[in-house]
Design a protein around this motif. Sequence first.
Motif, PDB file in Angstrom:
ATOM      1  N   LEU A  44      -1.139   8.824  -1.683  1.00 60.26           N
ATOM      2  CA  LEU A  44      -2.148   9.811  -2.282  1.00 60.26           C
ATOM      3  C   LEU A  44      -2.360  11.026  -1.377  1.00 60.26           C
ATOM      4  O   LEU A  44      -1.603  11.849  -2.017  1.00 60.26           O
ATOM      5  CB  LEU A  44      -3.417   8.985  -1.753  1.00 60.26           C
ATOM      6  N   ARG A  63      -1.797   3.050  -2.305  1.00 63.64           N
ATOM      7  CA  ARG A  63      -3.050   3.809  -1.474  1.00 63.64           C
ATOM      8  C   ARG A  63      -2.363   4.761  -0.425  1.00 63.64           C
ATOM      9  O   ARG A  63      -3.016   5.431  -0.411  1.00 63.64           O
ATOM     10  CB  ARG A  63      -3.943   2.605  -0.686  1.00 63.64           C
ATOM     11  N   LYS A  64      -1.851   4.225   0.195  1.00 59.55           N
ATOM     12  CA  LYS A  64      -0.953   5.473   1.675  1.00 59.55           C
ATOM     13  C   LYS A  64      -0.606   6.435   0.264  1.00 59.55           C
ATOM     14  O   LYS A  64      -0.012   7.090   1.216  1.00 59.55           O
ATOM     15  CB  LYS A  64      -0.046   4.261   2.656  1.00 59.55           C
ATOM     16  N   ASP A 113       1.461  -1.001   0.370  1.00 55.54           N
ATOM     17  CA  ASP A 113       0.480  -0.090   0.190  1.00 55.54           C
ATOM     18  C   ASP A 113       0.873   0.920   0.198  1.00 55.54           C
ATOM     19  O   ASP A 113       0.555   2.577   0.150  1.00 55.54           O
ATOM     20  CB  ASP A 113      -0.512   0.174   1.228  1.00 55.54           C
TER      21      ASP A 113
END
Lengths: 491, 491
Positions: free
Chosen positions: B38, B35-36, A222
């Motif tokens: 962003l 994801r992280k 992630d």
Amino acid sequence: MSAAYHSLAEKHREIALIQSTSSILDWDQETNLPRKALNYRAEQLSYLSGKIHQLSTSADYQKSLETAENAGAADTLQKANLREWRHQFDRSQKLSQNLVERDSKTCTLAKSAWIEARKQADFSLFAPHLSKLLELSKEKAQRWGYQDEAYDALLDNYERGAKTKDIVRIFSQYEPELEQLASAAVAKSQHSAARSLKGSFPIASQIKLNQQIAESIGFDFDAGRIDTTTHPFCTTLGPQDIRLTTRYDETDFTSSLFGVMHEMGHGLYEQGLRSSDFGLPSGTAVSLGIHESQSLLWEAHVGRSPSFWKHWLPCAQELFPQLQDWSLEEFLNTINQARYSYIRVDADEATYDLHIMLRFDIERRLLNNELKVDDVPAAWNERFEKLFGMQPESDAQGCLQDIHWAMGGLGYFPTYTLGNLNASQLFHAATQKPEIQKAFNEANFSPLLDWMKTHIHSLGSVYLPQDLMLQATGEATTSAYHLAHLKQRYL
Amino acid sequence: MSAAYHSLAEKHREIALIQSTSSILDWDQETNLPRKALNYRAEQLSYLSGKIHQLSTSADYQKSLETAENAGAADTLQKANLREWRHQFDRSQKLSQNLVERDSKTCTLAKSAWIEARKQADFSLFAPHLSKLLELSKEKAQRWGYQDEAYDALLDNYERGAKTKDIVRIFSQYEPELEQLASAAVAKSQHSAARSLKGSFPIASQIKLNQQIAESIGFDFDAGRIDTTTHPFCTTLGPQDIRLTTRYDETDFTSSLFGVMHEMGHGLYEQGLRSSDFGLPSGTAVSLGIHESQSLLWEAHVGRSPSFWKHWLPCAQELFPQLQDWSLEEFLNTINQARYSYIRVDADEATYDLHIMLRFDIERRLLNNELKVDDVPAAWNERFEKLFGMQPESDAQGCLQDIHWAMGGLGYFPTYTLGNLNASQLFHAATQKPEIQKAFNEANFSPLLDWMKTHIHSLGSVYLPQDLMLQATGEATTSAYHLAHLKQRYL
């Protein structure tokens, strides 16, 4: 926090925004860029680096730095950051604009000459460029200043605070033992018939295995990803955006896997940095010798170990049915063979550092005017013969194989060996904890990663590399643990 | 070239360097971003847009613009560039910093409220945001100024020089004929039993076919690429770096293919712009209505035509063996079905513009205070019933389906219909040349592309959209050619 320190930190966060943007453009260039887009991409990158240069060398910056220093540091982190900012600023101030431009231009020309020289295996095409780069390196060393010898000033570019005499001391203890050990390891490998792994390994399955392994060890997908490039690398595009790359060989799945393990080691370090301090020294990796210790720890100490493969060989066998009749012992024997080879990047653990010693010696003699550029091939081959018992067939296999000199990177090579030694020393220190050792039996490497996070990653550049090693392991870098590791692995 | 003009052009090239860098970050966000990552990516993007704002609205910029205007233009290109720079600068000056910030904040909140409202099919969750956006749109329109009605000022954001009364005139001729035609086309499709294309189409084969087609038409893969995203788009990362994206549906290969054809139309326009003028209006696409004409030309006029599939159906049949017993006629019949549907982006050519007319009417009534925000769902459903003979089951299928309003994009929708009309009109004009028409028999669309390059792409924003249409086709935008095209295709 003093207002002055705060304002200076904000300047560095701004520089980091531009620097990381520039890294995104670089990453995209390596992974995606259409051919014709190269020129404009170079313009975009050069624009951004101009902005960084401007922000970090302006009179306004200098004033901010002085004001913050006068206001004083409130804690250890601030103190370390002020120390590093001063160090970087002073070094950049000592180089004239003219020198920086000559350096950049010389490197560009040297790089394309090196590509051609290597292709034609003709050192004479590269020699005039190497001469110019050597003169520039000497000029930079003079301007930066040093106590003992010019090499010190260059080494500091890559290994903050390291001195040549320390490298010499470490290497002189290490070299005779390593020569003996390598020779015994190569002889032993020659006598133990290793099965060949070559076969057909679909890339989609390789990607799957690499991903599973990286995830299980703790690489956070992630906050990162793995892509494909010609030359594997790891780059940081933001505090939570760490990109690894690898290359795939359809005939050998271990090539991409060890590539991923290596780059993932770099990536875990980057993911373990204090992300709130992104762009500040306290949130930045401290040196190449420490960075490389993290990549080698996961590639060699974990990735080539029995406990790792006890768990992962069955998974590989499911994905690659041709491996089904391989025993764990056979597999480990095959991936841990030692042999003398011409090319550094293909070398195994037992012989790798011999390649570095040769290079360190030549670089130092060049800088101390004890060796002429034209005599580099002869000096290389003579030393190679002594270390490896054979001579390269051409300079392409010899002194032209690495890109480092063509990029003006004199002083870089010793950090690879520091990385090897640090990796073994850190692994030894961590595994003194029984719970770390014990978890290996379940192929659980989280306690090991946690130890690295605490003792290395989260500390950023707060301590200089040797202070960091001292705190983490109780000793400065020594070759003892790496020699012990090699003995156990190969003999 | 006057020194003043030159200096102003250099400022715009600098802005383009930052703008295109920002586009690289956007593209990477859509295709690759972990994801992280962003939040930091948003910081990087906001930093860059701050720099662009600063460079393009400073007192220094204003002075450069005035000096260049006083020095005068040396040729048509310079004249056009000065005209556009003045237009952009004046519009940006008319909005206060405070308004820009309120606008940006309102859009951010409205967008997440819209996502939730659509998910829950509950217009009341979005209504207060739409009210705020409407007030902001009115405020912007007042500041920008207009002759006839507020809608003019918003429309100009997307379709340079267009007036609401022209849209009304075009639409009022077009709408009754289209309603009739759509109704007949839907009835005809209902009676002709179309074979279903649904099946298994491996993504690797879809990628191969799309690539072959794009290459054959003339998309330059040395200056562009195709990647995968949830929502297809085309973006420009540099003068020779045009990136298309599409999405893959394993059960229907035409979904990714028509996506590629559409985005490739945008991409061919971008690749055909004067690359030496990258970042200047003379090297920039002129409007959305012209841009959309290029995407629809390749998607609909070429990509759904008999001559195209006469060549490409056999290629598709090789890659997808289940298509082997399909005749050309059957295939064309299946891909050119007309039916009434709730969702605009799923609509076929025969019914698409009905969706736009409904939206245009509602937007205009909102801005003219003839419709309240709370009454939008009722107004939507009433008009929908009249146009399509059915009512959406929920607002998620109705007035909540599009993102445009949530992004503050009132005035955007009519450009889709302009795109449809322009595409047919340009295609008609080009195919008056017998050699263009003739080449279609060999599925050779290069002469068509060359015509577009000459009459549209290479002219950038030198002429306003309607002047461009006039020069290229002899007429301003009219619905006659599109109606004729639809009749031929569907009836």
